[in-house]
Design an enzyme around this catalytic site. Structure first.
Site, PDB file in Angstrom:
ATOM      1  N   HIS A  50      53.529 -27.573 -12.748  1.00 36.88           N
ATOM      2  CA  HIS A  50      52.677 -28.702 -12.417  1.00 36.88           C
ATOM      3  C   HIS A  50      51.072 -28.492 -12.237  1.00 36.88           C
ATOM      4  O   HIS A  50      50.953 -26.978 -12.340  1.00 36.88           O
ATOM      5  CB  HIS A  50      53.003 -29.539 -10.946  1.00 36.88           C
ATOM      6  CG  HIS A  50      52.895 -28.517  -9.637  1.00 36.88           C
ATOM      7  ND1 HIS A  50      54.018 -28.049  -8.971  1.00 36.88           N
ATOM      8  CD2 HIS A  50      52.145 -27.668  -9.285  1.00 36.88           C
ATOM      9  CE1 HIS A  50      53.647 -27.092  -8.290  1.00 36.88           C
ATOM     10  NE2 HIS A  50      52.419 -26.926  -8.335  1.00 36.88           N
ATOM     11  N   HIS A 137      45.308 -25.240 -14.357  1.00 39.14           N
ATOM     12  CA  HIS A 137      46.058 -24.136 -14.906  1.00 39.14           C
ATOM     13  C   HIS A 137      47.630 -24.660 -14.291  1.00 39.14           C
ATOM     14  O   HIS A 137      47.559 -25.513 -13.355  1.00 39.14           O
ATOM     15  CB  HIS A 137      46.100 -22.690 -14.486  1.00 39.14           C
ATOM     16  CG  HIS A 137      46.106 -22.500 -12.829  1.00 39.14           C
ATOM     17  ND1 HIS A 137      45.087 -22.920 -12.007  1.00 39.14           N
ATOM     18  CD2 HIS A 137      46.979 -22.427 -12.060  1.00 39.14           C
ATOM     19  CE1 HIS A 137      45.351 -23.046 -10.711  1.00 39.14           C
ATOM     20  NE2 HIS A 137      46.630 -22.302 -10.768  1.00 39.14           N
TER      21      HIS A 137
HETATM   22  P1  2AM Z   1      49.067 -23.011  -8.185  1.00 38.53           P
HETATM   23  O1  2AM Z   1      48.758 -24.463  -8.761  1.00 38.53           O
HETATM   24  O2  2AM Z   1      48.236 -21.916  -8.656  1.00 38.53           O
HETATM   25  O3  2AM Z   1      50.336 -22.814  -8.599  1.00 38.53           O
HETATM   26  C1  2AM Z   1      51.832 -25.981  -4.187  1.00 38.53           C
HETATM   27  O4  2AM Z   1      51.977 -25.075  -3.422  1.00 38.53           O
HETATM   28  C2  2AM Z   1      50.661 -25.533  -5.188  1.00 38.53           C
HETATM   29  O5  2AM Z   1      49.502 -25.633  -4.492  1.00 38.53           O
HETATM   30  C3  2AM Z   1      50.868 -24.400  -5.888  1.00 38.53           C
HETATM   31  O6  2AM Z   1      51.394 -24.792  -7.259  1.00 38.53           O
HETATM   32  C4  2AM Z   1      49.399 -23.346  -5.670  1.00 38.53           C
HETATM   33  O7  2AM Z   1      48.885 -23.033  -6.691  1.00 38.53           O
HETATM   34  C5  2AM Z   1      48.745 -24.501  -4.804  1.00 38.53           C
HETATM   35  N1  2AM Z   1      48.523 -23.581  -3.664  1.00 38.53           N
HETATM   36  C6  2AM Z   1      49.653 -23.255  -3.013  1.00 38.53           C
HETATM   37  N2  2AM Z   1      48.879 -22.418  -1.782  1.00 38.53           N
HETATM   38  C7  2AM Z   1      47.736 -22.472  -1.932  1.00 38.53           C
HETATM   39  C8  2AM Z   1      46.569 -22.174  -1.240  1.00 38.53           C
HETATM   40  N3  2AM Z   1      46.541 -21.576   0.040  1.00 38.53           N
HETATM   41  N4  2AM Z   1      45.374 -22.584  -1.616  1.00 38.53           N
HETATM   42  C9  2AM Z   1      45.165 -23.243  -2.707  1.00 38.53           C
HETATM   43  N5  2AM Z   1      46.307 -23.847  -3.625  1.00 38.53           N
HETATM   44  C10 2AM Z   1      47.507 -23.458  -2.961  1.00 38.53           C
END
Ligand code: 2AM
Length: 213
Positions: A50, A137
């Site tokens: 996603h 991304h």
């Molecule tokens: P991603 O898009 O780089 O994969 C669900 O967990 C989504 O939120 C993930 O896909 C992740 O990034 C993003 N995510 C998870 N933890 C996060 C954090 N602490 N800060 C910002 N984005 C986060």
């Protein structure tokens, strides 16, 4: 469910794009596996590909309701637009690879406008402003903690070779027609995602289901 849930707002690519991402991911896995480096990474499952617009983290029920309402409103105000897959890359940089991703091409302006509206919604509901600039991304892999530095260096070189090899020209682009509100459950097998609400762009008819599950 009244306890806080770990939630985020994202765009979900259609099946054909998920298939293309799977191919790119499989190619990288193969290249790393040939050098015994594949085990140093955790791999996103295709169901979890996603484009995150805003990670919210722990979200109490009252805020989930407010987010769902806000997304329904916001979806009325933003029309569909086109995106395509772009170049691959890593966060934070080639000497410290943490996240391997595929970037986005297409209507970047529409994407940025939508993301800014989502960010404004998050703030209006009480979330602290996101400090990092939006960097669209789709994550394919994350490096595990504790990789010996030499192995990480070798892996980075392999990933760079893969990222710089242009994939077969993709004529695929897609029409983004909805925003998704997603619950992420962390399990020992990795994150598991459940859609809490899907909001159709430009229609004004979102379907929210933040209720018990
Ligand atoms: P991603 O898009 O780089 O994969 C669900 O967990 C989504 O939120 C993930 O896909 C992740 O990034 C993003 N995510 C998870 N933890 C996060 C954090 N602490 N800060 C910002 N984005 C986060």
């Amino acid at each position: 469910m009244s306890e806080p849930l770990r939630t985020f707002i994202a765009l979900e690519p259609p099946k054909a794009i998920v298939a293309e991402l799977e191919q790119r991911q499989a190619e990288l896995r193969k290249r790393l596996a040939e050098r015994g480096l594949e085990r140093h990474f955790t791999w996103s499952r295709p169901a979890g590909f996603h484009l995150t617009l805003r990670f919210l983290g722990d979200t109490p029920a009252s805020r989930r309701t407010a987010i769902a309402r806000g997304l329904a409103q916001l979806a009325c105000e933003h029309g569909p637009f086109r995106l395509a897959l772009g170049q691959a890359g890593v966060f934070p940089n080639w000497s410290r690879v943490r996240v391997v991703w595929v970037g986005l091409a297409g209507d970047q302006d529409a994407l940025a406008r939508l993301q800014a509206a989502v960010e404004a919604l998050a703030r209006s509901v009480g979330f602290v402003a996101e400090r990092r600039p939006f960097s669209p991304h789709i994550t394919l892999a994350r490096s595990r903690r504790g990789i010996p530095p030499e192995e990480l260096r070798r892996a980075a070189a392999v990933i760079r070779g893969w990222a710089e090899t242009p994939p077969p020209p993709s004529t695929l682009d897609w029409r983004v027609t909805a925003v998704h509100y997603i619950h992420s459950r962390l399990t020992p097998q990795g994150a598991r995602y459940t859609t809490l609400g899907r909001f159709q762009l430009g229609s004004g008819h979102g379907e929210a289901d933040p209720g018990p599950r």
